[in-house]
Design a protein around this motif. Structure first.
Motif, PDB file in Angstrom:
ATOM      1  N   UNK A  47       0.843  -1.198   0.000  1.00 29.38           N
ATOM      2  CA  UNK A  47       0.000   0.000   0.000  1.00 29.38           C
ATOM      3  C   UNK A  47       0.873   1.240   0.000  1.00 29.38           C
ATOM      4  N   UNK A  48       0.259   2.361  -0.406  1.00 26.67           N
ATOM      5  CA  UNK A  48       0.914   3.659  -0.321  1.00 26.67           C
ATOM      6  C   UNK A  48       0.626   4.279   1.040  1.00 26.67           C
ATOM      7  N   UNK A  49       1.641   4.913   1.601  1.00 23.55           N
ATOM      8  CA  UNK A  49       1.514   5.684   2.832  1.00 23.55           C
ATOM      9  C   UNK A  49       1.948   7.114   2.507  1.00 23.55           C
ATOM     10  N   UNK A  50       1.142   8.075   2.876  1.00 27.88           N
ATOM     11  CA  UNK A  50       1.453   9.469   2.566  1.00 27.88           C
ATOM     12  C   UNK A  50       1.994  10.176   3.799  1.00 27.88           C
ATOM     13  N   UNK A  51       3.198  10.733   3.682  1.00 31.09           N
ATOM     14  CA  UNK A  51       3.738  11.571   4.740  1.00 31.09           C
ATOM     15  C   UNK A  51       3.030  12.916   4.742  1.00 31.09           C
ATOM     16  N   UNK A  52       2.661  13.409   5.930  1.00 31.29           N
ATOM     17  CA  UNK A  52       1.954  14.675   6.058  1.00 31.29           C
ATOM     18  C   UNK A  52       2.520  15.457   7.245  1.00 31.29           C
TER      19      UNK A  52
ATOM     20  N   UNK B 160       3.519  15.854  12.629  1.00 34.02           N
ATOM     21  CA  UNK B 160       3.686  14.997  11.465  1.00 34.02           C
ATOM     22  C   UNK B 160       2.891  13.706  11.647  1.00 34.02           C
ATOM     23  N   UNK B 161       2.639  13.044  10.526  1.00 36.57           N
ATOM     24  CA  UNK B 161       1.988  11.737  10.555  1.00 36.57           C
ATOM     25  C   UNK B 161       2.239  11.037   9.231  1.00 36.57           C
ATOM     26  N   UNK B 162       1.805   9.766   9.173  1.00 38.52           N
ATOM     27  CA  UNK B 162       1.883   8.985   7.943  1.00 38.52           C
ATOM     28  C   UNK B 162       0.543   8.300   7.750  1.00 38.52           C
ATOM     29  N   UNK B 163      -0.117   8.617   6.630  1.00 35.23           N
ATOM     30  CA  UNK B 163      -1.528   8.308   6.448  1.00 35.23           C
ATOM     31  C   UNK B 163      -1.755   7.228   5.408  1.00 35.23           C
ATOM     32  N   UNK B 164      -2.745   6.363   5.682  1.00 36.23           N
ATOM     33  CA  UNK B 164      -3.281   5.499   4.646  1.00 36.23           C
ATOM     34  C   UNK B 164      -4.174   6.336   3.731  1.00 36.23           C
TER      35      UNK B 164
ATOM     36  N   UNK C  45      -7.253   5.924   3.246  1.00 38.07           N
ATOM     37  CA  UNK C  45      -8.532   6.172   3.908  1.00 38.07           C
ATOM     38  C   UNK C  45      -8.451   7.357   4.860  1.00 38.07           C
ATOM     39  N   UNK C  46      -7.317   7.512   5.526  1.00 37.69           N
ATOM     40  CA  UNK C  46      -7.174   8.588   6.490  1.00 37.69           C
ATOM     41  C   UNK C  46      -6.780   9.922   5.900  1.00 37.69           C
ATOM     42  N   UNK C  47      -6.238   9.911   4.682  1.00 43.59           N
ATOM     43  CA  UNK C  47      -5.677  11.126   4.095  1.00 43.59           C
ATOM     44  C   UNK C  47      -6.645  12.313   4.084  1.00 43.59           C
ATOM     45  N   UNK C  48      -7.890  12.155   3.619  1.00 44.12           N
ATOM     46  CA  UNK C  48      -8.791  13.324   3.594  1.00 44.12           C
ATOM     47  C   UNK C  48      -9.137  13.849   4.979  1.00 44.12           C
ATOM     48  N   UNK C  49      -9.155  12.963   5.974  1.00 42.86           N
ATOM     49  CA  UNK C  49      -9.413  13.411   7.346  1.00 42.86           C
ATOM     50  C   UNK C  49      -8.315  14.375   7.790  1.00 42.86           C
ATOM     51  N   UNK C  50      -7.071  14.003   7.538  1.00 45.18           N
ATOM     52  CA  UNK C  50      -5.948  14.821   7.993  1.00 45.18           C
ATOM     53  C   UNK C  50      -5.841  16.117   7.201  1.00 45.18           C
ATOM     54  N   UNK C  51      -6.255  16.090   5.933  1.00 42.59           N
ATOM     55  CA  UNK C  51      -6.317  17.336   5.175  1.00 42.59           C
ATOM     56  C   UNK C  51      -7.297  18.317   5.820  1.00 42.59           C
ATOM     57  N   UNK C  52      -8.429  17.811   6.257  1.00 39.85           N
ATOM     58  CA  UNK C  52      -9.421  18.685   6.890  1.00 39.85           C
ATOM     59  C   UNK C  52      -8.882  19.270   8.188  1.00 39.85           C
ATOM     60  N   UNK C  53      -8.074  18.509   8.878  1.00 33.31           N
ATOM     61  CA  UNK C  53      -7.485  18.998  10.125  1.00 33.31           C
ATOM     62  C   UNK C  53      -6.466  20.102   9.848  1.00 33.31           C
ATOM     63  N   UNK C  54      -5.825  20.062   8.667  1.00 34.30           N
ATOM     64  CA  UNK C  54      -4.860  21.101   8.317  1.00 34.30           C
ATOM     65  C   UNK C  54      -3.510  20.608   7.843  1.00 34.30           C
TER      66      UNK C  54
ATOM     67  N   UNK D 217       5.408  13.725   1.211  1.00 33.08           N
ATOM     68  CA  UNK D 217       6.027  12.702   0.376  1.00 33.08           C
ATOM     69  C   UNK D 217       5.151  11.461   0.409  1.00 33.08           C
ATOM     70  N   UNK D 218       5.565  10.450  -0.333  1.00 37.42           N
ATOM     71  CA  UNK D 218       4.836   9.177  -0.363  1.00 37.42           C
ATOM     72  C   UNK D 218       5.806   8.034  -0.103  1.00 37.42           C
ATOM     73  N   UNK D 219       5.375   7.097   0.699  1.00 39.50           N
ATOM     74  CA  UNK D 219       6.133   5.874   0.965  1.00 39.50           C
ATOM     75  C   UNK D 219       5.417   4.708   0.279  1.00 39.50           C
TER      76      UNK D 219
END
Length: 264
Positions: free
Chosen positions: A110-115, A236-240, A242-251, A256-258
């Motif tokens: 799977x892809x993991x997105x660094x945020x 910082x965090x690393x998102x699946x 599914x979680x990515x849009x939630x964290x975008x809403x938080x700010x 990067x992408x793993x």
């Protein structure tokens, strides 16, 4: 993507996982050439991780590192992943990553997105109209926290309990919170001080109450609690996916992408 944020994301991932995997007795944290090892050989697969830790442009060097990873993982009792930060790959290594991984008997997971973001404090949405929040401070609460993560990520309950059970870290160090609806635990989030930042981890919601904003609300509460305790604004965090849009809403924003791989 900024080079500084790519490096930050990789460094935060590795340093945080050294702590989280290292919380389990007998974890292997001994790095190999080009590999950061965070392997607890735990039934909770998050705690079994290898990270490529250098900038690579040469296909042959990438092949060597992925072969090392496969060789390391293959005899282990429990499954895990090798994490490859795309931002640390250049040229032919980046272009041919999937093909090289396949040639070394590794299959994409799977892809993991660094945020990241300088977003703290987060006061909006606190308190929540439906949820009550409590910090994990007892073994009973920690088991509930583990069970929600197992359910949320599709693991057996025993995996989460093995991965967190008996931990002083999760009860005393991490700002680990549970959201309760009518007294029932439904959501989790943990904010952890890590190398001068607040790292967000183990965010989950019980499957039967997802898509109600409970995860986001618990994230906001945990981050806010950590900010008021530390005064730190960078997180910082690393998102699946599914979680990515939630964290975008938080700010948070993408850094990067793993890409992750497991033995075929």
């Amino acid at each position: 993507m900024k080079r500084s944020e790519i490096l930050e994301s990789n460094d935060q991932y590795v340093s945080m996982w050294k702590v989280l995997a290292g919380d389990r007795k007998g974890a292997d944290l001994r790095d190999r050439a080009g590999l950061s090892v965070c392997w607890a050989d735990s039934p909770f697969p998050f705690w079994n991780a290898l990270f490529l830790n250098e900038t690579i442009s040469d296909r042959d060097l990438l092949r060597v590192r992925l072969r090392m990873s496969h060789t390391y993982m293959l005899p282990k009792r429990h499954s895990g992943l090798v994490y490859v930060c795309e931002g640390l790959l250049n040229g032919a290594a980046r272009e041919h990553l999937d093909a090289i991984a396949a040639s070394e008997s590794l299959t994409f997971a799977l892809d993991i997105t660094g945020m990241a973001g300088d977003i703290l404090p987060l006061e909006v949405g606190i308190p929540h109209p439906v949820l009550d929040f409590a910090r994990v401070e007892s073994e009973t609460a920690l088991q509930a926290y583990a069970d929600i993560n197992s359910e949320g990520y599709g693991f057996p309950l025993e995996a989460g309990r093995s991965g967190l059970g008996g931990s002083t870290f999760w009860k005393k160090v991490a700002f680990a919170y549970i959201g309760y609806q009518n007294g029932e635990p439904v959501s989790t989030a943990a904010a952890i001080l890590n190398d001068g930042q607040i790292y967000l981890a183990l965010v989950a919601t019980r499957p039967d109450v997802q898509r109600r904003g409970f995860g986001e609300a618990t994230v906001r509460y945990a981050l806010n609690a950590a900010y008021h305790a530390t005064g730190i604004t960078r997180t910082t965090l690393h998102a699946t996916d599914a979680g990515f849009p939630v964290y975008q809403r938080v700010g948070y924003h993408r850094t990067t992408v793993f890409k992750t791989y497991k033995p075929a």
